[in-house]
Design a protein around this motif. Sequence first.
Motif, PDB file in Angstrom:
ATOM      1  N   PRO A 108      -4.900  -1.721  -4.329  1.00  0.00           N
ATOM      2  CA  PRO A 108      -4.770  -2.811  -5.302  1.00  0.00           C
ATOM      3  C   PRO A 108      -3.306  -3.143  -5.547  1.00  0.00           C
ATOM      4  CG  PRO A 108      -5.206  -0.746  -6.432  1.00  0.00           C
ATOM      5  CD  PRO A 108      -5.288  -0.453  -4.963  1.00  0.00           C
ATOM      6  N   ARG A 109      -3.059  -4.271  -6.185  1.00  0.00           N
ATOM      7  CA  ARG A 109      -1.692  -4.664  -6.500  1.00  0.00           C
ATOM      8  C   ARG A 109      -1.019  -3.658  -7.430  1.00  0.00           C
ATOM      9  NH1 ARG A 109      -2.391 -11.203  -7.627  1.00  0.00           N
ATOM     10  NH2 ARG A 109      -3.325 -11.709  -5.596  1.00  0.00           N
ATOM     11  N   GLU A 110      -1.825  -3.014  -8.267  1.00  0.00           N
ATOM     12  CA  GLU A 110      -1.262  -2.031  -9.204  1.00  0.00           C
ATOM     13  C   GLU A 110      -0.596  -0.874  -8.472  1.00  0.00           C
ATOM     14  OE1 GLU A 110      -4.029  -4.592 -11.165  1.00  0.00           O
ATOM     15  OE2 GLU A 110      -4.283  -3.308  -9.390  1.00  0.00           O
ATOM     16  N   ARG A 111      -1.095  -0.526  -7.299  1.00  0.00           N
ATOM     17  CA  ARG A 111      -0.463   0.547  -6.535  1.00  0.00           C
ATOM     18  C   ARG A 111       0.936   0.125  -6.073  1.00  0.00           C
ATOM     19  NH1 ARG A 111      -1.817   5.144  -3.645  1.00  0.00           N
ATOM     20  NH2 ARG A 111      -0.483   5.544  -1.835  1.00  0.00           N
ATOM     21  N   ASP A 112       1.073  -1.117  -5.639  1.00  0.00           N
ATOM     22  CA  ASP A 112       2.399  -1.620  -5.254  1.00  0.00           C
ATOM     23  C   ASP A 112       3.341  -1.623  -6.453  1.00  0.00           C
ATOM     24  OD1 ASP A 112       1.613  -1.979  -2.668  1.00  0.00           O
ATOM     25  OD2 ASP A 112       1.422  -4.155  -2.771  1.00  0.00           O
ATOM     26  N   ALA A 113       2.832  -2.059  -7.620  1.00  0.00           N
ATOM     27  CA  ALA A 113       3.669  -2.087  -8.816  1.00  0.00           C
ATOM     28  C   ALA A 113       4.104  -0.683  -9.211  1.00  0.00           C
ATOM     29  CB  ALA A 113       2.914  -2.762  -9.961  1.00  0.00           C
ATOM     30  N   ALA A 137       7.364  -3.492 -14.980  1.00  0.00           N
ATOM     31  CA  ALA A 137       6.528  -3.735 -13.799  1.00  0.00           C
ATOM     32  C   ALA A 137       5.108  -3.228 -13.999  1.00  0.00           C
ATOM     33  CB  ALA A 137       7.160  -3.079 -12.570  1.00  0.00           C
ATOM     34  N   GLN A 138       4.953  -2.104 -14.694  1.00  0.00           N
ATOM     35  CA  GLN A 138       3.630  -1.512 -14.855  1.00  0.00           C
ATOM     36  C   GLN A 138       2.884  -2.072 -16.062  1.00  0.00           C
ATOM     37  OE1 GLN A 138       5.015   2.838 -14.267  1.00  0.00           O
ATOM     38  NE2 GLN A 138       3.094   2.702 -13.154  1.00  0.00           N
ATOM     39  N   THR A 139       3.573  -2.799 -16.929  1.00  0.00           N
ATOM     40  CA  THR A 139       2.906  -3.378 -18.097  1.00  0.00           C
ATOM     41  C   THR A 139       2.748  -4.899 -17.981  1.00  0.00           C
ATOM     42  OG1 THR A 139       5.063  -3.456 -19.224  1.00  0.00           O
ATOM     43  CG2 THR A 139       3.641  -1.539 -19.649  1.00  0.00           C
ATOM     44  N   GLY A 197       0.773  -1.238   0.000  1.00  0.00           N
ATOM     45  CA  GLY A 197       0.000   0.000   0.000  1.00  0.00           C
ATOM     46  C   GLY A 197       0.800   1.282   0.000  1.00  0.00           C
ATOM     47  N   SER A 198       2.096   1.236   0.337  1.00  0.00           N
ATOM     48  CA  SER A 198       2.871   2.482   0.416  1.00  0.00           C
ATOM     49  C   SER A 198       4.355   2.179   0.219  1.00  0.00           C
ATOM     50  CB  SER A 198       2.638   3.178   1.770  1.00  0.00           C
ATOM     51  OG  SER A 198       3.322   4.416   1.832  1.00  0.00           O
ATOM     52  N   VAL A 199       4.715   1.803  -1.007  1.00  0.00           N
ATOM     53  CA  VAL A 199       6.109   1.467  -1.317  1.00  0.00           C
ATOM     54  C   VAL A 199       6.831   2.709  -1.804  1.00  0.00           C
ATOM     55  CG1 VAL A 199       7.637   0.032  -2.707  1.00  0.00           C
ATOM     56  CG2 VAL A 199       5.446  -0.878  -1.924  1.00  0.00           C
ATOM     57  N   HIS A 200       7.845   3.130  -1.083  1.00  0.00           N
ATOM     58  CA  HIS A 200       8.700   4.252  -1.486  1.00  0.00           C
ATOM     59  C   HIS A 200      10.003   4.148  -0.692  1.00  0.00           C
ATOM     60  CE1 HIS A 200       7.694   6.348   2.284  1.00  0.00           C
ATOM     61  NE2 HIS A 200       6.422   6.067   2.025  1.00  0.00           N
ATOM     62  N   PRO A 201      11.026   4.958  -1.021  1.00  0.00           N
ATOM     63  CA  PRO A 201      12.322   4.820  -0.340  1.00  0.00           C
ATOM     64  C   PRO A 201      12.248   4.916   1.179  1.00  0.00           C
ATOM     65  CG  PRO A 201      12.577   6.177  -2.293  1.00  0.00           C
ATOM     66  CD  PRO A 201      11.109   5.932  -2.138  1.00  0.00           C
ATOM     67  N   GLY A 202      11.247   5.613   1.711  1.00  0.00           N
ATOM     68  CA  GLY A 202      11.137   5.742   3.155  1.00  0.00           C
ATOM     69  C   GLY A 202      10.607   4.509   3.852  1.00  0.00           C
ATOM     70  N   THR A 203      10.036   3.556   3.100  1.00  0.00           N
ATOM     71  CA  THR A 203       9.532   2.324   3.716  1.00  0.00           C
ATOM     72  C   THR A 203      10.411   1.115   3.394  1.00  0.00           C
ATOM     73  OG1 THR A 203       8.040   1.961   1.831  1.00  0.00           O
ATOM     74  CG2 THR A 203       7.143   3.128   3.731  1.00  0.00           C
ATOM     75  N   VAL A 204      11.559   1.351   2.762  1.00  0.00           N
ATOM     76  CA  VAL A 204      12.534   0.290   2.496  1.00  0.00           C
ATOM     77  C   VAL A 204      13.666   0.428   3.509  1.00  0.00           C
ATOM     78  CG1 VAL A 204      14.109  -0.750   0.837  1.00  0.00           C
ATOM     79  CG2 VAL A 204      11.968   0.263   0.049  1.00  0.00           C
ATOM     80  N   VAL A 205      13.775  -0.510   4.443  1.00  0.00           N
ATOM     81  CA  VAL A 205      14.795  -0.478   5.497  1.00  0.00           C
ATOM     82  C   VAL A 205      15.964  -1.370   5.067  1.00  0.00           C
ATOM     83  CG1 VAL A 205      15.309  -0.985   7.913  1.00  0.00           C
ATOM     84  CG2 VAL A 205      13.075  -0.048   7.272  1.00  0.00           C
TER      85      VAL A 205
END
Length: 464
Positions: free
Chosen positions: A148-153, A185-187, A116-124
């Motif tokens: 949705p899964r598309e948001r993660d992608a 990833a998006q296609t 739901g919220s993948v970005h550099p700040g949530t990658v440890v």
Amino acid sequence: MTELGNWIDAISPDGRRAGALLFDPKLIGLPGVRDRVVQAVMTDQRLVLAGLTGLIPVADVVAAGDQVWLLTAQAVSPTLADLLAVAPIDPNGAASVLVETAQTLLALHAAGTTHGSVHPGTVVITAEGVSLLSERGLYDAIRAQVSPRERDAAGWASLARGLAAAVGRGAPEPAELFERAAATAQTLGLGTARDLLVNERGRLPGGRISRDGLARAARGRSAFAQAPSYARPPVPTPQDEGDIVTLLRVPGQSAGPLPPGAAGGFGGAGGSSRSSVSTQPQEPSGPVQFGPGVSTQPQGGETPAQRIWREGRGEAATVHRPGGRAAKASRARRRRTVLATAVFAVIMAGAILAWFTLGNTPDLAVKSINVVAPKKTQGCDSAVMITATVVTNGAPGEITYEWRKNLDKEVVKGTLRTKADQTSYTVPLRWTLRGKSSVKATATLRVLTPGPVITDKASFAYKC
């Protein structure tokens, strides 16, 4: 500081590195938010018990008065955003981040849930250079939604493009590989994008995906990223937990098993069910986990968490009865212990320090942006680096932005974490042009938040 609240580095009672999130009271106090956060954490714990290894493990969620804390079982710093703010990531390490986060997201999707919220700040990044995802499901819990899964992608693709821009100047081949992985990833999906990185690792320096550079960067960035001690932790001294209570269920009262197939490699699909909290503990039927310091192996006798749940509910009914039950309950209460007490004391000190330091900090504002493109005409199959300088008022926070190109419909989205001691930031865009044509290419940067929206653009000539 994040949109959820304050993340604080902490040390558990047995000396291990840990982390704590003090939720923003304006968010956690909204109707239903606390229950949804607890549901998300319990889903995480079941996923970890079923074998998923790519998440930051959550130890407990505790409440003290109006405050709600999420406690993790290991350090939550440094993040990828922390490392990128100091120095570029080496291409081999960037590929490792992308492959490992894609694998974790695929496992989540197979288990019937999303991040739901993948970005550099949530990658440890751990001391060993392993990439773990934090804050899974919390963004959705706050907003009462299911991403949705598309948001993660899309989040992963933005992460790949950011890493491509970070390594682009010194390593054009890996940068081009990351750009293609983002588009894939998006296609075609995350699985195909991950396979692309693995199959074409020959384009990386040395022809391999490596964590070595990430591990060195993580250990140099934060004392809380040091390698964990594997010695048996000492037995803690019993302490009175006061008014701190756990919000997770007692062992034996979980919200149910994972969907069929989830435990065996996450092959099934489904979601967690919502159920009410029971006040009567049951005997666990197998390996379970509850809160900090309680292992996943079957426990003998009644655990401290079970005693708190049982006796805490019974005290109100027995305090006015004659005899010695109230005195016995009081003595029993003093004997109880919850390992979260010591963690809470540490994180409270950190929170107070953070509030004193940040209490008078103004809200983040963007003062200006300036986009610059090469003045020379670019030749055939050029990879053009466009840079934007973003000037802020020096407040900490998060900036969201997007790049738009006039020659195609692609929108490159990204986030930028700002710090209190810095006012100028660079936001790069790598634009690859191919084919025979003579065109004027224009890149436009739009800073979306904090508002109002600010835009600037720059153009260059392409002739082939």
